[in-house]
Design a protein around this motif. Sequence first.
Motif, PDB file in Angstrom:
ATOM      1  N   LYS A 128      -2.002 -12.949  10.986  1.00  0.00           N
ATOM      2  CA  LYS A 128      -1.816 -11.509  11.253  1.00  0.00           C
ATOM      3  C   LYS A 128      -2.651 -10.655  10.292  1.00  0.00           C
ATOM      4  O   LYS A 128      -3.373  -9.756  10.718  1.00  0.00           O
ATOM      5  CB  LYS A 128      -0.327 -11.126  11.108  1.00  0.00           C
ATOM      6  CG  LYS A 128       0.611 -11.928  11.990  1.00  0.00           C
ATOM      7  CD  LYS A 128       2.049 -11.473  11.835  1.00  0.00           C
ATOM      8  CE  LYS A 128       2.675 -11.774  10.469  1.00  0.00           C
ATOM      9  NZ  LYS A 128       2.886 -13.216  10.215  1.00  0.00           N
ATOM     10  N   SER A 129      -2.514 -10.965   8.998  1.00  0.00           N
ATOM     11  CA  SER A 129      -3.268 -10.183   8.010  1.00  0.00           C
ATOM     12  C   SER A 129      -4.763 -10.359   8.221  1.00  0.00           C
ATOM     13  O   SER A 129      -5.539  -9.412   8.051  1.00  0.00           O
ATOM     14  CB  SER A 129      -2.905 -10.622   6.596  1.00  0.00           C
ATOM     15  OG  SER A 129      -1.561 -10.352   6.346  1.00  0.00           O
ATOM     16  N   THR A 130      -5.150 -11.569   8.596  1.00  0.00           N
ATOM     17  CA  THR A 130      -6.561 -11.839   8.865  1.00  0.00           C
ATOM     18  C   THR A 130      -7.064 -10.921   9.962  1.00  0.00           C
ATOM     19  O   THR A 130      -8.128 -10.297   9.835  1.00  0.00           O
ATOM     20  CB  THR A 130      -6.742 -13.309   9.285  1.00  0.00           C
ATOM     21  OG1 THR A 130      -6.214 -14.132   8.256  1.00  0.00           O
ATOM     22  CG2 THR A 130      -8.188 -13.643   9.526  1.00  0.00           C
ATOM     23  N   LEU A 147      -1.498  -1.064   9.533  1.00  0.00           N
ATOM     24  CA  LEU A 147      -0.460  -1.202   8.513  1.00  0.00           C
ATOM     25  C   LEU A 147      -0.047  -2.660   8.390  1.00  0.00           C
ATOM     26  O   LEU A 147       0.463  -3.250   9.344  1.00  0.00           O
ATOM     27  CB  LEU A 147       0.760  -0.338   8.875  1.00  0.00           C
ATOM     28  CG  LEU A 147       0.483   1.122   9.274  1.00  0.00           C
ATOM     29  CD1 LEU A 147       1.784   1.833   9.631  1.00  0.00           C
ATOM     30  CD2 LEU A 147      -0.229   1.858   8.163  1.00  0.00           C
ATOM     31  N   ASP A 148      -0.287  -3.244   7.245  1.00  0.00           N
ATOM     32  CA  ASP A 148       0.031  -4.662   7.044  1.00  0.00           C
ATOM     33  C   ASP A 148       1.339  -4.787   6.260  1.00  0.00           C
ATOM     34  O   ASP A 148       1.340  -4.689   5.041  1.00  0.00           O
ATOM     35  CB  ASP A 148      -1.113  -5.353   6.299  1.00  0.00           C
ATOM     36  CG  ASP A 148      -0.962  -6.874   6.319  1.00  0.00           C
ATOM     37  OD1 ASP A 148       0.112  -7.355   6.741  1.00  0.00           O
ATOM     38  OD2 ASP A 148      -1.912  -7.558   5.919  1.00  0.00           O
ATOM     39  N   GLU A 149       2.413  -5.012   6.964  1.00  0.00           N
ATOM     40  CA  GLU A 149       3.752  -5.117   6.373  1.00  0.00           C
ATOM     41  C   GLU A 149       3.963  -4.056   5.297  1.00  0.00           C
ATOM     42  O   GLU A 149       4.267  -4.382   4.148  1.00  0.00           O
ATOM     43  CB  GLU A 149       3.959  -6.509   5.759  1.00  0.00           C
ATOM     44  CG  GLU A 149       3.599  -7.616   6.736  1.00  0.00           C
ATOM     45  CD  GLU A 149       4.345  -8.908   6.475  1.00  0.00           C
ATOM     46  OE1 GLU A 149       5.406  -8.853   5.817  1.00  0.00           O
ATOM     47  OE2 GLU A 149       3.890  -9.956   6.925  1.00  0.00           O
ATOM     48  N   PRO A 150       3.836  -2.794   5.677  1.00  0.00           N
ATOM     49  CA  PRO A 150       3.794  -1.752   4.641  1.00  0.00           C
ATOM     50  C   PRO A 150       5.076  -1.641   3.825  1.00  0.00           C
ATOM     51  O   PRO A 150       5.031  -1.214   2.679  1.00  0.00           O
ATOM     52  CB  PRO A 150       3.544  -0.473   5.438  1.00  0.00           C
ATOM     53  CG  PRO A 150       4.001  -0.769   6.822  1.00  0.00           C
ATOM     54  CD  PRO A 150       3.763  -2.227   7.031  1.00  0.00           C
TER      55      PRO A 150
HETATM   56 MG   LIG Z   1       0.195 -11.360   5.903  1.00  0.00          MG
END
Ligand SMILES: [Mg+2]
Lengths: 262, 249
Positions: B48-50, B154-157
């Motif tokens: 996901k972050s990728t 937004l990455d797991e903000p």
């Molecule tokens: Mg991640």
Amino acid sequence: MSTYSLEHVKYLKELKRKKCQIYVTQILIIIIIFLIWELLSRLNIINTFLFSSPSNILKTISSLLNQNHFFNHVWITLYEIILSSLISLLLGFLIATFLWWNSFWRKVFEPFLTILNSLPKVALGPLIIIWVGASINSIIVMSLMISLFITIINLYNYFINTNQNYIILLKSMKATKYQIYKKVILKANLKNIMSTIKINVSMSFIGVIMGELLVSKQGLGYLIMYGSNVFNINLVITSVFVLGLISSILYYLIEFIEKRIN
Amino acid sequence: MDNTILKIKNLSKIYHDIKGETLAIDNLNLDIKDKEIIAIVGPSGCGKSTLLSILAGLEDKSSGEILFNGKQKLGYMLQTDSLFPWRTILDNCCLGLEINHINTKENRNKVLNLLKKYGLFEFKDKYPNNLSGGMKQRVALIRTLATNPDILLLDEPYSALDYQTRLALSDDLYKIIKQEGKTVILITHDLAEAISLASRIIVLTKRPCQVKKIYNVKLDKQSCPTENRKDSKFNEYYDKIWRDLDVNL
Ligand SMILES: [Mg+2]
Ligand SMILES: Nc1ncnc2c1ncn2[C@@H]1O[C@H](COP(=O)(O)OP(=O)(O)O)[C@@H](O)[C@H]1O
């Protein structure tokens, strides 16, 4: 202030009192050591010819103060320290920045820096004299040898270990490498830079004295060398005292600047 | 063209390191519409972050295409607030403006307005360490909004915050996004957060990730996230997505 509770006021007072006690004790220790030293020499328990004595040192200082050339010696030493400190900080900054900027050259130079840093630099003294000549230049070079590598290593280690999230954030804003350097690397490492400056100045100090002991015809290091050659222990110890004084003044000066910055 | 703002076509990403290669994303396809809030959920480590880093231009893709409809400004926000402790709240918020050389009086005023609107004005001259974790993350959101991005990534903000702060901040986020009219791609591991905030939920497979399922969230009464959590359909979605994720310990 008046809004504090009585207990807090008492707490602050107590804190102040304890701090005061520490200062007073420190000063007392110094005074006692000098008194004992003086007493032992007056009672002829120690040989003042070998160990000098506080009163002799005071006499030497006052006679030196009346001679212009003593200040010349102090000034020369100070000048050398400041000059070599500035040069090595400037070079250290430039090189550390370059190494942070370019990981290829960082990896190339890393082992060289480690080796150069761990080399006992006094061993280079004779070579430096031969190559640079027995002048103020070799004192500066000696001092640079001692302070430069550690400055570079410290700085670039701080630079490359800067909080990665700050850098990711700036990259996501499409920042240039120069912007990252200016807005993150330098700012995030302000404290580290100050502590590097502290180390740098004391290393330069060591380097300058070492250089003066080896080559010079001027400076406090020279006075120490000269004093020991003519067996003038008063002169040697007095010079050491002045050195201590200079180094503590420098230390507190940097500490003061550091506090102002934070 | 319909209202698609971003098209991801056959996107793949391979990470290389000395120990070998990791296929993180495998032929992923996804269309994102203008002004929608999409939540991406998937097993941890699935990529996901990728995906978000590639969209933000922080990582290179290995193959595939990312097509924006016209020129879209992006705003990226991470899990840690990453506020600079040496900058005031206002100066932190203006960071993006400075970087893009648009730190004009007018833009600064816009930031001040945002701070005012979202209850942070009185803190503008304070430093981050005077603020609570939730407040800091709110400042981080305003910093992201300062450059007026079209798409928020937004990455797991909020995942580093405690539960109650997280609830309050999702309401906050929802309100802000709707008022400012943004497209949002939100990664979260909190299914309740995803269902209560998003209009679409993308469930990813485990690594290498592909789209496993897409849910169009249709609650009875679409409202703010804390209200949505009480919706009758909420649990239904929760169960379905939970089963999709197929969590094995
Ligand atoms: Mg991640
Ligand atoms: N810089 C990297 N180098 C090598 N592998 C990476 C790197 N970043 C992430 N990975 C790997 O890629 C996979 C996906 O990571 P990530 O996108 O962070 O997952 P998620 O955000 O879904 O938890 C993980 O297996 C992770 O180990």
